[in-house]
Scaffold this motif. Structure first.
Motif, mmCIF file in Angstrom:
data_model
loop_
_atom_site.group_PDB
_atom_site.id
_atom_site.type_symbol
_atom_site.label_atom_id
_atom_site.label_comp_id
_atom_site.label_asym_id
_atom_site.label_seq_id
_atom_site.Cartn_x
_atom_site.Cartn_y
_atom_site.Cartn_z
ATOM 1 N N ARG A 1 31.775 35.243 37.779
ATOM 2 C CA ARG A 1 30.322 35.219 38.017
ATOM 3 C C ARG A 1 29.967 34.209 39.105
ATOM 4 O O ARG A 1 29.021 34.428 39.869
ATOM 5 C CB ARG A 1 29.584 34.918 36.714
ATOM 6 C CG ARG A 1 29.711 36.057 35.712
ATOM 7 C CD ARG A 1 28.790 35.940 34.528
ATOM 8 N NE ARG A 1 29.066 37.024 33.574
ATOM 9 C CZ ARG A 1 28.424 37.185 32.417
ATOM 10 N NH1 ARG A 1 27.458 36.326 32.067
ATOM 11 N NH2 ARG A 1 28.732 38.177 31.608
ATOM 12 N N THR B 1 20.883 31.947 35.053
ATOM 13 C CA THR B 1 20.557 33.257 34.479
ATOM 14 C C THR B 1 21.813 34.070 34.205
ATOM 15 O O THR B 1 21.973 34.648 33.119
ATOM 16 C CB THR B 1 19.634 34.030 35.433
ATOM 17 O OG1 THR B 1 18.429 33.285 35.629
ATOM 18 C CG2 THR B 1 19.299 35.397 34.872
ATOM 19 N N ASP B 2 22.707 34.121 35.177
ATOM 20 C CA ASP B 2 23.893 34.969 35.040
ATOM 21 C C ASP B 2 24.856 34.454 33.971
ATOM 22 O O ASP B 2 25.408 35.238 33.189
ATOM 23 C CB ASP B 2 24.623 35.065 36.375
ATOM 24 C CG ASP B 2 23.880 35.942 37.376
ATOM 25 O OD1 ASP B 2 22.762 36.373 37.060
ATOM 26 O OD2 ASP B 2 24.433 36.206 38.460
ATOM 27 N N ALA C 1 19.728 28.400 40.254
ATOM 28 C CA ALA C 1 18.823 29.189 39.414
ATOM 29 C C ALA C 1 19.467 30.519 39.014
ATOM 30 O O ALA C 1 19.371 30.956 37.856
ATOM 31 C CB ALA C 1 17.524 29.438 40.164
ATOM 32 N N ARG C 2 20.120 31.157 39.947
ATOM 33 C CA ARG C 2 20.758 32.432 39.611
ATOM 34 C C ARG C 2 21.937 32.222 38.671
ATOM 35 O O ARG C 2 22.180 33.037 37.759
ATOM 36 C CB ARG C 2 21.219 33.138 40.886
ATOM 37 C CG ARG C 2 21.784 34.507 40.592
ATOM 38 C CD ARG C 2 22.163 35.259 41.830
ATOM 39 N NE ARG C 2 22.909 36.463 41.477
ATOM 40 C CZ ARG C 2 23.506 37.263 42.356
ATOM 41 N NH1 ARG C 2 23.418 36.993 43.651
ATOM 42 N NH2 ARG C 2 24.180 38.322 41.945
ATOM 43 N N ALA D 1 18.633 27.730 44.874
ATOM 44 C CA ALA D 1 18.616 29.180 44.660
ATOM 45 C C ALA D 1 19.902 29.629 43.960
ATOM 46 O O ALA D 1 19.870 30.463 43.049
ATOM 47 C CB ALA D 1 18.454 29.897 45.998
ATOM 48 N N ILE D 2 21.040 29.070 44.383
ATOM 49 C CA ILE D 2 22.311 29.395 43.728
ATOM 50 C C ILE D 2 22.284 28.933 42.278
ATOM 51 O O ILE D 2 22.689 29.662 41.360
ATOM 52 C CB ILE D 2 23.481 28.755 44.488
ATOM 53 C CG1 ILE D 2 23.670 29.417 45.855
ATOM 54 C CG2 ILE D 2 24.779 28.847 43.675
ATOM 55 C CD1 ILE D 2 24.728 28.756 46.725
ATOM 56 N N VAL E 1 27.861 35.139 42.646
ATOM 57 C CA VAL E 1 26.613 34.469 43.035
ATOM 58 C C VAL E 1 26.745 33.824 44.409
ATOM 59 O O VAL E 1 25.787 33.784 45.190
ATOM 60 C CB VAL E 1 26.222 33.422 41.969
ATOM 61 C CG1 VAL E 1 25.080 32.538 42.475
ATOM 62 C CG2 VAL E 1 25.810 34.120 40.679
#
Length: 318
Positions: free
Chosen positions: A218, A257-258, A253-254, A250-251, A222
């Protein structure tokens, strides 16, 4: 097969023609005893008979024509389909030529017959050398390929984590020291899994390893090919990226979530979350160890706040 370097040979009297064909047939029989069986015996006999006709022809000319006789022998070696290159196939030709000798053989006939056998043997030897050279080149190429593969594996083992396949600390430090094409800003993200010890305790280390491999995948999804993703140790990962704080956030935050999505492992769906620390610096303050230490401190701030979040610290220019 041309075998006409000195003129066109013609069939002689019927008795002589029969003798030449009988000698050609004997040649093929002796070749078979030596281990060679032509794919087309009729063609092989005809080409051998033509060779003997032309040997007759040059032997009846005035003077010695060693070159023509050698050419005849060499052409015969190439005219018999699939004839191997072993020297054991020279004897059958010599025996056949003796059988084909005229009743009143002249010294010229015997001399040219010897030259023809020599040319035949030389042609087989040259072919054998060529084949050996081809085999040797193939062997050298295969060996070089294996050495290259081994070097690649050794290099990969020295620069990548064995479990996840991610880069290791040495690659991370090298990446941080290289010139950045787009901007002098550099961001380091330290990603630590929340509750990983409890997962190990509950499911065992094998499932824990499965989780680390899945998290690494993951992280790859990302980040981009220009980023450096590293397993730093245990359940801690480090990402280095150019572009400064905005891109790093930005990385992060994703990733939050992931990583929070269930992982389908051998023990079933497993959930885990992450805490992320971010440290950024400009070109004149890009010491990798110092940046990672700052990002690690930021990660603990995020974890102490309950986890499943990221925290950023900026290192001022020095």
């Amino acid at each position: 097969m041309s075998m006409r370097p000195v003129g066109v040979a013609r069939s002689g009297p019927p008795d002589r023609e029969h003798a030449l064909r009988r000698a050609a047939t004997e040649y093929l029989r002796l070749l078979a005893q030596a281990g060679y069986h032509p794919t087309d015996t009729t063609v092989a006999v005809e080409r051998t008979t033509e060779f003997l006709r032309q040997l007759d022809h040059i032997s009846h000319e005035d003077g010695e024509n060693a070159g023509a006789a050698r050419i005849l022998g060499a052409e015969l070696a190439g005219a018999i389909p699939g004839l191997p290159t072993s020297s054991r196939f020279v004897g059958p030709l010599a025996s056949a030529i003796l059988l084909a000798a005229p009743t009143e053989a002249t010294p010229a006939w015997a001399l040219h017959a010897g030259y023809a056998v020599a040319g035949y043997a030389e042609a087989l030897a040259e072919r054998a050398l060529g084949e050996q050279e081809t085999i040797l080149r193939a062997a050298v190429a295969a060996r070089e390929h294996r050495i290259t593969e081994l070097q690649d594996r050794l290099h990969h083992a020295a620069t990548h984590d064995r479990l996840t396949g991610l880069s290791n600390r040495a690659v991370l430090e090298e990446w941080c020291g290289r010139p950045l094409a787009e901007t002098g800003a550099l961001a380091i993200l330290v990603v630590d899994l929340d509750g990983f010890k409890q997962i190990n305790d509950r499911y065992g280390h094998r499932v824990g390893d499965e989780l680390l491999v899945a998290v690494a995948e993951r992280l790859r999804l990302v980040t981009g090919p220009e980023d450096c993703v590293c397993r730093y140790g245990g359940d801690e990962f480090v990402i280095a990226t150019a572009g400064g704080d905005d891109k790093a956030q930005a990385i992060a935050a994703r990733l939050l979530t992931d990583i929070a999505q269930p992982f389908q492992l051998s023990a079933g769906p497993v959930r885990v979350r992450a805490s992320i620390g971010i440290a950024t610096a400009e070109a004149d303050s890009r010491d990798a160890a110092s940046l990672i230490h700052t990002a690690d401190r930021a990660m603990y701030v995020a974890k102490s706040g309950g986890g499943h979040r990221y925290h950023t610290e900026h290192r001022p220019s020095e």
